[in-house]
Design an enzyme around this catalytic site. Structure first.
Site, PDB file in Angstrom:
ATOM      1  N   HIS A  46      -0.924   2.837   7.619  1.00  0.00           N
ATOM      2  CA  HIS A  46      -0.969   1.387   7.839  1.00  0.00           C
ATOM      3  C   HIS A  46      -1.946   1.016   8.941  1.00  0.00           C
ATOM      4  CE1 HIS A  46       1.546   1.464  11.578  1.00  0.00           C
ATOM      5  NE2 HIS A  46       2.100   2.520  11.005  1.00  0.00           N
ATOM      6  N   CYS A  91       4.615   7.737  10.940  1.00  0.00           N
ATOM      7  CA  CYS A  91       3.628   7.225   9.992  1.00  0.00           C
ATOM      8  C   CYS A  91       2.214   7.336  10.563  1.00  0.00           C
ATOM      9  CB  CYS A  91       3.957   5.781   9.622  1.00  0.00           C
ATOM     10  SG  CYS A  91       5.441   5.621   8.595  1.00  0.00           S
TER      11      CYS A  91
END
Length: 514
Positions: A398, A417
């Protein structure tokens, strides 16, 4: 004695597969007898097996017969040496370590290694030591890594490098004077940097500053010359740990199949880098932020299937309890200011709770009955774009509003992440072949509405862990940020027995680990 560690890439020579004598149909290559090897050749083979440390392996694992046996029982000496060579050959071709927990990034292709053909050549070779030599140099970059491994082995034999025992909690600034730590710093750097010759001056001068920056660059750290906790820690990594990283790098490269040609994304976690590859060519290369040591990014082989614009963030329970709750306890207004919303599950339904009615100080990480979502927007932790790659660990890539973190050398800051330095460039590549163009993307992002777009074709994504690479003629190492190399090295040194085929015929017990 100082060990100078220069990391050259040695010139590669062609490595060809075994070309031993043709086998009669139905012949078991492991049952052949080495009729061509003289007793002198068998001795040379034993000498080569005694030098398996050059290849990152421990000769003791292969039970090479004692030299005295050659005089008292030549046949037993020959048979025992060939059995040891068979076990070593298997590990050199296939890798000694297999099946480490969580290491789906380890790639082994036994079929591509063609162990039976190598075994047949070992059995029939007039100089079986040469077969071991070729197998040892077969993995990609093996010769370059082994050259550096030899330098580190020499450094270990010379006593390693000195440990800094001064207060490493305080940052040492350029220009400062420190009668304890500066001479220790000089002595440590001199072990790996020939340019450092002054070992006594207590002033952190320009020459020492240049040496510190060279060290920081070699470790992938910020080259600011400030010696803080991260740099002190890197300086105090024992030489034995670095040597083990090279041994692990060699073993990881063994037994790999042909390189992929499909367009794919690869993220090397300890190097904090993402590459979009087409064949061997990197068409996109960027910095990434990965999980902290206490929230490690897992190794994965998955596929990217879609992208999401203006993603909301369903805050994981651990993040809510350990990160956000203390923040809201210090400043309750931070919840609304950050676009966070508070929910509670009541009789199976999610009910939004007014955060101004909640006394956050009454809760702890072990007692927090709420869950949190963050609306899409400029402050959203996921930024403007989320790249979806379904997996059981809920890991994705992201955007991020924390752009300043990409200037840091060590970038293990996330909760697992992958945060992207240039998400728009990856977005452009991911959406190729779809109807999405730049104008449409900009309109959706400006609308702040959450919307998803499937990819025309999913993209393989590999998250892997390699602290040693060879690039541009140089072996480059990075810190073992998660300790996975240390785990691998322990497995590499485990003397677990396995059943191996004897080059003299039949099967016997060996001591190679899997």
């Amino acid at each position: 004695m100082r060990a100078l560690l220069i990391l050259p890439l040695l010139a590669a020579t062609a490595l060809v597969p075994p070309t031993g004598p043709a086998l009669a149909s139905g012949t078991d290559p492991t049952a052949m007898t080495a009729v061509n090897a003289s007793q002198a050749a068998i001795q040379r083979l034993a000498d080569r097996l005694a030098r398996l440390e050059e290849d990152g392996l421990d000769p003791r694992h292969y039970a090479v017969p004692a030299p005295e046996l050659a005089a008292t029982d030549p046949a037993a000496y020959r048979a025992g040496t060939l059995r040891s060579a068979q076990a070593a050959l298997s590990d050199l071709l296939l890798g000694r370590v297999n099946g480490l927990r969580g290491r789906v990034d380890l790639r082994r292709d036994p079929a591509a290694a063609n162990l039976p053909a190598w075994t047949a050549e070992l059995a029939a070779a007039a100089e079986p030591a040469q077969v071991i030599d070729r197998a040892a140099d077969l993995p990609p970059d093996a010769r370059a890594i082994k050259a550096v491994l030899a330098q580190y082995r020499a450094g270990v034999a010379a006593g390693g490098w000195p440990r800094i025992t001064g207060d490493t909690r305080r940052t040492l600034e350029p220009g400062s004077t420190d009668a304890e730590r500066v001479p220790q710093l000089r002595a440590r750097l001199a072990a790996t940097d020939r340019a450092v010759t002054d070992l006594t001056t207590p002033v952190y001068d320009e020459a020492l500053l240049d040496a510190v920056k060279r060290f920081q660059a070699s470790e992938g750290l910020e080259t600011d010359g400030r010696v803080g906790t991260i740099t002190w820690t890197a300086l105090n990594v024992p030489i034995e740990a670095k040597l083990n990283q090279l041994r692990v790098a060699l073993d990881m490269r063994r037994g790999q199949g042909p390189r992929q040609t499909e367009r794919r994304i690869e993220v090397n976690v300890p190097f904090y880098r993402l590459q979009l590859l087409e064949g061997d060519r990197a068409v996109l290369d960027m910095a990434v932020i990965v999980g902290r040591r206490d929230r490690q990014t897992p190794m994965l082989n998955v596929r990217m299937t879609s992208v999401q614009f203006n993603p909301p963030w369903g805050v994981p329970e651990r993040n809510a309890r350990e990160d956000l709750l203390p923040r809201f306890q210090r400043n309750p207004a931070a919840m609304r200011a950050g676009g966070y919303r508070l929910f509670q599950r009541v009789e199976g339904e999610s009910i939004e709770i007014d955060p101004e009615t909640v006394d956050f100080s009454a809760y702890s990480r072990n007692n927090f009955p709420y869950f949190i979502r963050q609306d899409a927007g400029e402050r959203n932790a996921l930024g403007n774009i989320k790249f979806v790659m379904p997996n059981n660990d809920a890991i994705f890539m992201h955007d991020t509003p924390d752009r300043h973190l990409f200037t840091r050398g060590a970038r293990a800051f996330s909760s697992g992440c992958i945060r992207l330095e240039r998400p728009m460039e990856l977005l452009s590549a991911a959406l190729s072949g779809t109807s999405w163009d730049g104008a449409q993307v900009n309109r959706v992002l400006a609308s702040r509405a959450t919307r998803s777009a499937p990819l025309a074709r999913s993209i393989p994504v590999r998250l892997f862990y390699s602290t040693v690479i060879v690039d541009g003629g140089q072996v480059i190492m990075r810190p073992d940020v998660y300790g996975l190399d240390a785990d691998y090295a322990r497995a590499l040194d485990r003397a677990t027995s396995q059943r191996v085929a004897s080059a003299e015929g039949g099967a016997t017990r060996g001591t190679g680990a899997r």
